[in-house]
Design an enzyme around this catalytic site. Structure first.
Site, mmCIF file in Angstrom:
data_model
loop_
_atom_site.group_PDB
_atom_site.id
_atom_site.type_symbol
_atom_site.label_atom_id
_atom_site.label_comp_id
_atom_site.label_asym_id
_atom_site.label_seq_id
_atom_site.Cartn_x
_atom_site.Cartn_y
_atom_site.Cartn_z
ATOM 1 N N TYR A 143 0.866 -1.242 -0.028
ATOM 2 C CA TYR A 143 0.144 -0.090 0.139
ATOM 3 C C TYR A 143 0.826 1.175 0.214
ATOM 4 O O TYR A 143 0.471 2.276 -0.457
ATOM 5 C CB TYR A 143 -1.022 -0.004 1.135
ATOM 6 N N ASP A 249 -6.466 -7.303 3.851
ATOM 7 C CA ASP A 249 -7.639 -6.570 3.336
ATOM 8 C C ASP A 249 -8.392 -7.812 2.613
ATOM 9 O O ASP A 249 -9.620 -7.667 2.663
ATOM 10 C CB ASP A 249 -7.030 -5.536 2.114
HETATM 11 C C1 IPM Z 1 -10.638 -1.455 3.189
HETATM 12 C C2 IPM Z 1 -10.440 -0.829 1.949
HETATM 13 C C3 IPM Z 1 -9.370 0.160 1.809
HETATM 14 C C4 IPM Z 1 -8.196 -0.887 1.915
HETATM 15 C C5 IPM Z 1 -9.227 0.777 0.176
HETATM 16 C C6 IPM Z 1 -10.761 1.720 0.357
HETATM 17 C C7 IPM Z 1 -8.175 1.816 0.530
HETATM 18 O O1 IPM Z 1 -10.732 -1.862 1.091
HETATM 19 O O2 IPM Z 1 -10.476 -0.621 4.414
HETATM 20 O O3 IPM Z 1 -10.639 -2.700 3.410
HETATM 21 O O4 IPM Z 1 -7.838 -1.596 0.960
HETATM 22 O O5 IPM Z 1 -7.522 -0.699 3.077
HETATM 23 MN MN MN Z 2 -11.024 -3.774 1.986
#
Ligand code: IPM
Ligand code: MN
Ligand code: NAD
Length: 364
Positions: A143, A249
């Site tokens: 990320y 995630d």
């Molecule tokens: C989550 C979402 C987020 C992530 C996105 C919207 C950036 O999918 O909070 O799970 O990937 O962390």
């Molecule tokens: Mn997510």
């Protein structure tokens, strides 16, 4: 009476504002009945931030988050943002906020509500009693790794992301996970891809080192592909799951599938700055503006807020019990199989939780 707790509300996009209102009403009800003072300030984030202030994380929002005791976020993401510059995407606002608040631990519990065991796609006996906690690393990995880029045109197009962890990033989140395991059933599974990735090999080494400090925890490692399978086959085997950002995630949406809907899973993000609470789900553009979103994930995130940020575990338990009772009484939103004739919308569901909550305090 104690001092006023300041909560920054970031409703965001899509169903975000609808479920944020539900969470706010539930927090207000719990606070009023416990003689606790809450104040709410609303700020724009995501695509709403872009439309209102020209940025997915406006400066005022960031300042408001820093100044608050807790942040509650609805969801970010809008189909209109497809194709815009990466730094103006709604998701970039959320990622920047997590980073600015130093939030490196994301707690995503899956506690199957008994009355909902039959709405799971899995058989009741596989999901009944499932109570697990995904501890997702939130501040590193793919990320945030640099460099990152999408370059070139035509056949010369290429893209790059960087997956990097240093030992200290793994240590701090692993510590939290082991401490949680001690307070729960004493079991922890760390999930990685150590058969392929260097970052996962480092992850394993560091988790092994942290484990030495917690000899009472029964722990092991599992490769992520197998873990994805085990999560649907035998979710009851897990107590605490510790994993890196992207795996967490993906596995947390899978856990929502085990529960039967993304509308059920809450989360808490903790670290060095103001803690943040948000449903696991996104802005659900297909439901937005229709009053149909299941507010349970948001309401349970509000319960986590009251417990973790305001140290009001009694409020958290009362909210969870009110939600359980509403489901036990047969109330269902559309995502849980309530059909056109019987399903309730976001507001009616929240009304029921609020009424139940008031009742639980007056009978206590
Ligand atoms: C989550 C979402 C987020 C992530 C996105 C919207 C950036 O999918 O909070 O799970 O990937 O962390
Ligand atoms: Mn997510
Ligand atoms: P999503 O979570 O928004 O929706 C996935 C599916 O689950 C949809 O069918 C939706 O209707 C359903 N769903 C989600 N929340 C629900 C609820 N409360 N009640 C009933 N059903 C619900 O995921 P997506 O469609 O992949 O992404 C949509 C947008 O949301 C994207 O822009 C994405 O980036 C964003 N997103 C944001 C967050 C966040 O803010 N933390 C999390 C995930 C996705």
């Amino acid at each position: 009476m104690s001092r006023t707790h300041r909560i920054a509300l970031l409703p965001g996009d899509g169903v975000g504002p609808e479920v944020t209102l539900a969470a706010r009403r539930v927090m207000e009800t719990a606070a009023a009945n416990l003689d606790v003072e809450l104040s709410f300030d609303e700020y724009a984030i995501g695509w709403a931030g872009v439309l209102e202030m020209g940025h997915p994380l406006p400066e005022a929002t960031l300042q408001g988050a820093h100044a608050a005791d807790a942040v509650f976020l609805g969801a970010v993401g809008d189909p209109a943002a497809e194709g815009v510059d990466p730094e103006r995407r709604p998701e970039a606002g959320l990622l920047a906020l997590r980073a600015a608040l130093g939030l490196y631990t994301n707690l995503r519990p899956l506690k199957v509500i008994s009355a909902l065991a039959d709405t799971s796609p899995l058989r009741r006996e596989r999901v009944e009693g499932v109570d697990l906690m995904i501890v997702r690393e939130l501040a590193g990995g793919l990320y945030y790794g640099q460099p990152r880029e999408l370059t070139g045109t035509g056949e010369a197009r290429a893209a790059l992301n960087t997956l990097r962890y240093d030992a200290s990033e793994v240590t701090r989140v692993a510590e939290v996970a082991f401490q949680l395991a001690v307070a729960r059933r004493g079991q922890l599974v760390s999930i990685d891809k150590a058969n392929v990735l260097e970052t996962s090999r480092l992850w394993r080494q560091v988790v092994d080192e942290v484990a030495l400090g917690h000899p009472g925890v029964e722990y092991g490692h599992m490769l992520v592909d197998r873990a994805a399978m085990e999560l649907v086959l035998r979710p009851g085997q897990f107590d605490v799951i510790l994993t890196e950002n992207l795996f967490g995630d993906i596995l947390s949406d899978e856990a929502a599938g085990v529960a039967g809907s993304l509308g059920l899973l809450p989360s808490a993000s903790l670290g060095t700055g103001t803690p943040l609470f948000e449903p696991v789900h996104g802005s659900a553009p297909d439901l937005a503006g229709q009053g149909l979103a299941n507010p349970t994930a948001a309401i349970l995130s509000a319960a986590m807020l009251m417990e973790h940020a305001l140290n009001l575990p009694a409020a958290a338990r009362a909210i969870e019990e009110a939600v359980d009772a509403i489901f036990a009484a047969g109330t269902r939103t559309g995502d849980l199989g309530g059909d056109a004739g019987t399903a309730v919308g976001t507001e009616a569901f929240t009304d029921a939780v609020v009424a139940r909550l008031v009742g639980s305090f007056s009978s206590a």
